[in-house]
Design an enzyme around this catalytic site. Structure first.
Site, PDB file in Angstrom:
ATOM      1  N   LEU A 191       5.806   0.731   2.984  1.00  0.00           N
ATOM      2  CA  LEU A 191       4.699   0.269   2.020  1.00  0.00           C
ATOM      3  C   LEU A 191       3.816  -0.836   2.701  1.00  0.00           C
ATOM      4  CD1 LEU A 191       6.951  -0.205  -1.283  1.00  0.00           C
ATOM      5  CD2 LEU A 191       5.180   1.598  -0.563  1.00  0.00           C
TER       6      LEU A 191
ATOM      7  N   ASP B 263      -0.647  -1.244  11.372  1.00  0.00           N
ATOM      8  CA  ASP B 263      -0.598  -1.293  10.063  1.00  0.00           C
ATOM      9  C   ASP B 263      -1.616  -2.593   9.461  1.00  0.00           C
ATOM     10  OD1 ASP B 263      -0.236   0.908   8.823  1.00  0.00           O
ATOM     11  OD2 ASP B 263       1.990   0.255   8.286  1.00  0.00           O
TER      12      ASP B 263
ATOM     13  N   GLY C 270       4.954  -4.013   3.699  1.00  0.00           N
ATOM     14  CA  GLY C 270       5.208  -5.412   3.441  1.00  0.00           C
ATOM     15  C   GLY C 270       5.116  -6.525   4.285  1.00  0.00           C
ATOM     16  N   GLY C 271       5.601  -6.001   5.739  1.00  0.00           N
ATOM     17  CA  GLY C 271       5.829  -6.980   6.615  1.00  0.00           C
ATOM     18  C   GLY C 271       4.262  -6.922   7.428  1.00  0.00           C
ATOM     19  N   SER C 272       3.611  -6.008   7.378  1.00  0.00           N
ATOM     20  CA  SER C 272       2.050  -6.111   8.161  1.00  0.00           C
ATOM     21  C   SER C 272       1.152  -6.605   7.033  1.00  0.00           C
ATOM     22  CB  SER C 272       1.748  -4.609   8.048  1.00  0.00           C
ATOM     23  OG  SER C 272       2.276  -4.022   9.058  1.00  0.00           O
ATOM     24  N   SER C 273       1.365  -6.552   5.845  1.00  0.00           N
ATOM     25  CA  SER C 273       0.698  -7.471   4.838  1.00  0.00           C
ATOM     26  C   SER C 273       0.852  -8.795   4.977  1.00  0.00           C
ATOM     27  CB  SER C 273       0.971  -6.792   3.370  1.00  0.00           C
ATOM     28  OG  SER C 273       0.265  -7.623   2.207  1.00  0.00           O
TER      29      SER C 273
ATOM     30  N   ALA D 208      10.473   0.195   3.799  1.00  0.00           N
ATOM     31  CA  ALA D 208      10.056   1.363   2.874  1.00  0.00           C
ATOM     32  C   ALA D 208       8.738   2.169   3.106  1.00  0.00           C
ATOM     33  CB  ALA D 208       9.814   0.391   1.311  1.00  0.00           C
TER      34      ALA D 208
ATOM     35  N   LYS E  28       0.871  -1.074  -0.263  1.00  0.00           N
ATOM     36  CA  LYS E  28       0.108   0.000   0.128  1.00  0.00           C
ATOM     37  C   LYS E  28       0.758   1.199   0.026  1.00  0.00           C
ATOM     38  CE  LYS E  28       1.145   1.103   4.331  1.00  0.00           C
ATOM     39  NZ  LYS E  28       1.746   2.319   4.580  1.00  0.00           N
TER      40      LYS E  28
ATOM     41  N   PRO F  31       9.643  -3.751  -1.484  1.00  0.00           N
ATOM     42  CA  PRO F  31      11.034  -3.406  -0.677  1.00  0.00           C
ATOM     43  C   PRO F  31      10.740  -3.488   0.650  1.00  0.00           C
ATOM     44  CG  PRO F  31      10.463  -2.086  -2.746  1.00  0.00           C
ATOM     45  CD  PRO F  31       9.256  -2.769  -2.596  1.00  0.00           C
TER      46      PRO F  31
END
Length: 300
Positions: free
Chosen positions: A105, A142, A107-110, A103, A15, A100
């Site tokens: 964005l 997140d 990523g880890g939460s997703s 970043a 995101k 990435p």
């Protein structure tokens, strides 16, 4: 049960925060936020398998940078699920990275959100949506957003979500400096900086009407200044994106990834080609307007 799936593979989407406004502080140290989030087609793939007889859950990734905090979020997701549902199974979680690291964005939460969903499905736990969101929030502010994964305005620490209407699909150019920014360090520094005149209502109006000028005038990120004080290269990237002719330019989350949005695919591709041989990590993707397009398959 005669048949139970032992493995799943799911997409784990990124995101951007089109805007991020700090509106206050909680007694526990968390900042109260008002954010406009847009989900992206950029995604990792999470493969998760039940490990029969294993005494622990193992997380691997094809990005060496993930051997720290982000992989631990996936492990934590399993253990938080275990605390609630008391299952004995352990898992092998393999993360194929495209988002990435460090970043802003999500990523880890997703990844953690996908693990929660996958454990629920593989073990047929029949958890309610409310139970999954409660578990997600224990892992990180997140994480609940990735159960929605639609354009939304978020308040509180990110746990209150309301879907919003976005008229246009945007092509999104992501540009990340080599170095990331610590979220904790960025939030620690943010109270030293003045907040921006971000008008969330006007941003939402601009998104609904497809008025990029209105969005541009009112968007911003209160974490941009503290993140730039930690990593000055962020300002250079933002300047480069603006020089390429983009008007919807910003930094996502606590950085260090910056973005440019446009409805002009040709312009986005040309900018991508100019930047792809730089020292930056560069991705070209699009915003997601429809319901979360999970790709689900049963692995052998």
């Amino acid at each position: 049960m005669l048949f139970r799936k032992h493995s799943l593979a799911k997409k784990s989407f990124a995101k951007i925060n089109l805007s991020l406004k700090i509106v206050g502080n909680r007694e526990d140290g968390y900042h109260l936020l008002e954010m406009v989030n847009l989900p992206l087609t950029l995604h990792d793939v999470i493969e998760i398998s039940i490990l029969d007889g294993a005494t622990d859950t193992y997380v691997t990734a094809d990005d060496p940078a993930l051997n720290g905090m982000k992989s631990n979020l996936c492990h934590l997701a399993v253990e938080e699920m275990r605390n609630v549902f008391h299952f004995k199974e352990n898992f092998l979680i393999q993360i194929h990275k495209e988002i990435p690291f460090a970043a802003g964005l999500g990523g880890g939460s997703s990844n953690a959100a996908v693990v929660i969903e996958s454990v629920n499905e593989l073990l047929n736990l029949k958890a309610t949506h409310e139970q999954l969101l409660e578990i997600a929030l224990k892992i990180g502010a997140d994480v609940p957003f990735f159960f929605l994964n639609k354009p939304a305005v978020l308040t509180g620490i990110g746990e209150n979500m309301k879907e919003i209407h976005v008229k246009e699909k945007y092509h999104c150019l992501l540009v990340k400096p080599t170095q990331g920014v610590s979220t904790a360090e960025c939030y620690k520094a943010c109270d030293q900086f003045k907040h921006l005149p971000i008008n969330t209502e006007e941003i939402l109006k601009g998104l609904e009407e497809g008025d990029d000028s209105l969005i541009q005038k009112n968007m911003g990120n209160d974490l941009e200044a503290p993140a730039t004080s930690i990593l000055p290269e962020i300002a250079i990237v933002l300047k480069e994106l603006t020089a390429l002719g983009f008007t919807l330019v910003g930094m996502s989350g606590s950085g260090s990834c910056c973005f440019a949005l446009t409805t002009d695919l040709k312009k986005a591709k040309e900018a991508y080609k100019r930047l792809e041989d730089s020292d930056y990590t560069v991705r070209l993707c699009s915003t997601i307007l429809m319901k979360r397009p999970f790709s689900l398959m049963i692995l052998p």
